[in-house]
Motif scaffolding. Structure first.
Motif, PDB file in Angstrom:
ATOM      1  N   MET A  99       0.962  -1.291  -0.141  1.00  0.00           N
ATOM      2  CA  MET A  99       0.066   0.036  -0.174  1.00  0.00           C
ATOM      3  C   MET A  99       0.937   1.338   0.067  1.00  0.00           C
ATOM      4  N   ARG A 100       0.770   2.098  -1.090  1.00  0.00           N
ATOM      5  CA  ARG A 100       1.735   3.280  -1.240  1.00  0.00           C
ATOM      6  C   ARG A 100       1.023   4.442  -0.062  1.00  0.00           C
ATOM      7  N   ILE A 101       2.340   4.940   0.530  1.00  0.00           N
ATOM      8  CA  ILE A 101       1.593   6.062   1.506  1.00  0.00           C
ATOM      9  C   ILE A 101       1.811   7.432   0.866  1.00  0.00           C
ATOM     10  N   ASP A 102       0.653   8.033   0.721  1.00  0.00           N
ATOM     11  CA  ASP A 102       0.664   9.320   0.046  1.00  0.00           C
ATOM     12  C   ASP A 102       1.576  10.508   0.799  1.00  0.00           C
ATOM     13  N   GLY A 103       2.652  10.821   0.256  1.00  0.00           N
ATOM     14  CA  GLY A 103       3.478  11.976   0.818  1.00  0.00           C
ATOM     15  C   GLY A 103       2.909  13.150   0.945  1.00  0.00           C
ATOM     16  N   ARG A 104       2.097  13.637   0.102  1.00  0.00           N
ATOM     17  CA  ARG A 104       1.305  15.020   0.272  1.00  0.00           C
ATOM     18  C   ARG A 104       0.502  14.963   1.170  1.00  0.00           C
ATOM     19  N   ARG A 105      -0.368  13.838   1.389  1.00  0.00           N
ATOM     20  CA  ARG A 105      -1.151  13.639   2.809  1.00  0.00           C
ATOM     21  C   ARG A 105      -0.217  13.728   4.130  1.00  0.00           C
ATOM     22  N   LEU A 106       0.450  13.046   4.115  1.00  0.00           N
ATOM     23  CA  LEU A 106       1.447  13.010   5.332  1.00  0.00           C
ATOM     24  C   LEU A 106       1.950  14.202   5.724  1.00  0.00           C
ATOM     25  N   ARG A 107       2.536  15.037   4.694  1.00  0.00           N
ATOM     26  CA  ARG A 107       2.960  16.266   4.946  1.00  0.00           C
ATOM     27  C   ARG A 107       1.815  17.272   5.380  1.00  0.00           C
ATOM     28  N   SER A 108       0.491  17.016   4.756  1.00  0.00           N
ATOM     29  CA  SER A 108      -0.446  18.071   5.132  1.00  0.00           C
ATOM     30  C   SER A 108      -0.954  17.674   6.716  1.00  0.00           C
ATOM     31  N   GLU A 109      -1.011  16.192   6.971  1.00  0.00           N
ATOM     32  CA  GLU A 109      -1.157  15.942   8.535  1.00  0.00           C
ATOM     33  C   GLU A 109      -0.183  16.335   9.222  1.00  0.00           C
ATOM     34  N   ARG A 110       0.958  16.495   8.989  1.00  0.00           N
ATOM     35  CA  ARG A 110       2.222  16.778   9.958  1.00  0.00           C
ATOM     36  C   ARG A 110       2.064  18.326  10.028  1.00  0.00           C
ATOM     37  N   THR A 111       1.687  19.411   9.005  1.00  0.00           N
ATOM     38  CA  THR A 111       1.446  20.537   8.989  1.00  0.00           C
ATOM     39  C   THR A 111       0.388  20.904  10.101  1.00  0.00           C
ATOM     40  N   LYS A 112      -0.641  19.959   9.923  1.00  0.00           N
ATOM     41  CA  LYS A 112      -1.862  20.157  10.903  1.00  0.00           C
ATOM     42  C   LYS A 112      -1.467  20.071  12.199  1.00  0.00           C
ATOM     43  N   GLN A 113      -0.730  18.998  12.539  1.00  0.00           N
ATOM     44  CA  GLN A 113      -0.264  18.780  13.850  1.00  0.00           C
ATOM     45  C   GLN A 113       0.625  19.961  14.231  1.00  0.00           C
ATOM     46  N   LEU A 114       1.596  20.447  13.459  1.00  0.00           N
ATOM     47  CA  LEU A 114       2.529  21.577  14.037  1.00  0.00           C
ATOM     48  C   LEU A 114       1.510  22.831  14.360  1.00  0.00           C
ATOM     49  N   ILE A 115       0.554  23.100  13.586  1.00  0.00           N
ATOM     50  CA  ILE A 115      -0.231  24.249  13.798  1.00  0.00           C
ATOM     51  C   ILE A 115      -0.904  24.073  15.110  1.00  0.00           C
ATOM     52  N   ILE A 116      -1.717  22.680  15.474  1.00  0.00           N
ATOM     53  CA  ILE A 116      -2.030  22.581  16.710  1.00  0.00           C
ATOM     54  C   ILE A 116      -1.183  22.929  17.906  1.00  0.00           C
ATOM     55  N   GLU A 117       0.024  22.230  17.762  1.00  0.00           N
ATOM     56  CA  GLU A 117       1.124  22.216  18.653  1.00  0.00           C
ATOM     57  C   GLU A 117       1.559  23.737  19.023  1.00  0.00           C
ATOM     58  N   ALA A 118       1.530  24.355  17.894  1.00  0.00           N
ATOM     59  CA  ALA A 118       1.630  26.083  17.783  1.00  0.00           C
ATOM     60  C   ALA A 118       0.526  26.798  18.677  1.00  0.00           C
ATOM     61  N   TYR A 119      -0.685  26.239  18.479  1.00  0.00           N
ATOM     62  CA  TYR A 119      -1.767  26.863  18.879  1.00  0.00           C
ATOM     63  C   TYR A 119      -1.580  26.519  20.600  1.00  0.00           C
ATOM     64  N   LEU A 120      -1.429  25.384  20.886  1.00  0.00           N
ATOM     65  CA  LEU A 120      -1.130  25.042  22.429  1.00  0.00           C
ATOM     66  C   LEU A 120      -0.015  25.843  23.051  1.00  0.00           C
ATOM     67  N   ALA A 121       1.074  25.929  22.595  1.00  0.00           N
ATOM     68  CA  ALA A 121       2.184  26.654  22.990  1.00  0.00           C
ATOM     69  C   ALA A 121       1.733  27.961  23.186  1.00  0.00           C
ATOM     70  N   LEU A 122       1.058  28.814  22.357  1.00  0.00           N
ATOM     71  CA  LEU A 122       0.544  30.115  22.399  1.00  0.00           C
ATOM     72  C   LEU A 122      -0.459  30.277  23.626  1.00  0.00           C
ATOM     73  N   ALA A 123      -1.478  29.096  23.574  1.00  0.00           N
ATOM     74  CA  ALA A 123      -2.424  29.141  24.609  1.00  0.00           C
ATOM     75  C   ALA A 123      -1.902  29.179  25.978  1.00  0.00           C
ATOM     76  N   ASP A 124      -0.543  28.404  26.263  1.00  0.00           N
ATOM     77  CA  ASP A 124       0.100  28.437  27.478  1.00  0.00           C
ATOM     78  C   ASP A 124       0.468  30.064  27.667  1.00  0.00           C
ATOM     79  N   ALA A 125       1.141  30.604  26.706  1.00  0.00           N
ATOM     80  CA  ALA A 125       1.672  31.902  26.976  1.00  0.00           C
ATOM     81  C   ALA A 125       0.752  32.858  26.948  1.00  0.00           C
ATOM     82  N   PHE A 126      -0.381  32.693  26.391  1.00  0.00           N
ATOM     83  CA  PHE A 126      -1.405  34.095  26.243  1.00  0.00           C
ATOM     84  C   PHE A 126      -2.611  33.907  27.017  1.00  0.00           C
ATOM     85  N   SER A 127      -2.837  32.455  27.705  1.00  0.00           N
ATOM     86  CA  SER A 127      -3.927  32.460  28.424  1.00  0.00           C
ATOM     87  C   SER A 127      -4.202  33.458  29.281  1.00  0.00           C
ATOM     88  N   PRO A 128      -5.818  33.949  29.202  1.00  0.00           N
ATOM     89  CA  PRO A 128      -6.837  33.157  28.545  1.00  0.00           C
ATOM     90  C   PRO A 128      -7.079  33.667  27.106  1.00  0.00           C
TER      91      PRO A 128
END
Length: 199
Positions: free
Chosen positions: A1-30
């Motif tokens: 089964m071939r892994i879709d590299g573009r989809r993996l990159r998109s999911e990784r980008t999504k994950q990094l955006i979520i992690e950035a949000y969480l880091a900023l939520a820590d800093a800027f809360s509330p």
């Protein structure tokens, strides 16, 4: 089964955006961070943020879901079969670690829930999970009281070990992590009735 590299990159980008949000939520809360702040923190453009999340609320919900999954995955196993003192210590330390780590995100969630039923559902779900864990941890003690009283006792235990209760001990009263844990341990021990097997 071939892994879709573009989809993996998109999911990784999504994950990094979520992690950035969480880091900023820590800093800027509330305060909820802006799309520009999230994009800069993640190392992407604002357009990249909105390609993956139609609005900040959707991103906030995804971040809360991610945080809840982390709580579940990283929570240490509790001593469900231990004696009373061991179970209280285990439950308190696990709860304290969650409160310590996720306090800023929780405050942001409470302050910014607005009219979002999805965020309100996450808050309700989080509290229900805490109550379910309390019922499991303290089943021997809770079984000694009538059902109505048992429900009130679990509600009192949930309120006692609420995130803001932890914050008051740590921030307002200046207790160390261990001192705050001890305060909870002593209060829970006094609040819980004795089971038939307790010394």
């Amino acid at each position: 089964m071939r892994i879709d590299g573009r989809r993996l990159r998109s999911e990784r980008t999504k994950q990094l955006i979520i992690e950035a949000y969480l880091a900023l939520a820590d800093a800027f809360s509330p305060r909820v961070p802006t799309a520009a702040e999230i994009a800069e923190k993640a190392g992407y453009s604002v357009r990249s943020v909105f390609e993956r999340f139609p609005d900040i609320l959707t991103l906030q919900i995804a971040a809360v879901d991610y945080a809840m999954a982390q709580v579940t995955a990283l929570a240490p196993p509790n001593e469900l079969e231990g004696d009373r003192a061991m179970r209280i210590r285990s439950q308190v330390r696990a709860r304290a670690q969650v409160c310590e780590r996720w306090l800023p995100l929780w405050r942001s969630l409470i302050v910014n829930q607005g009219n979002s039923e999805e965020l309100k559902d996450r808050i309700r779900g989080s509290r229900e999970r805490v109550m379910g864990r309390l019922e499991a941890m303290y089943q021997p003690e809770l079984e000694t009281v009538a059902e109505g009283e048992r429900r009130q006792l679990v509600i009192a235990l949930e309120a006692l070990t609420d995130v803001e209760s932890w914050a008051r001990m740590r921030e307002f009263f200046g207790l160390s992590f261990d001192e705050a844990c001890l305060a909870w341990i002593q209060a829970i021990d006094r609040l819980l009735p004795r089971s038939a097997t307790d010394p």
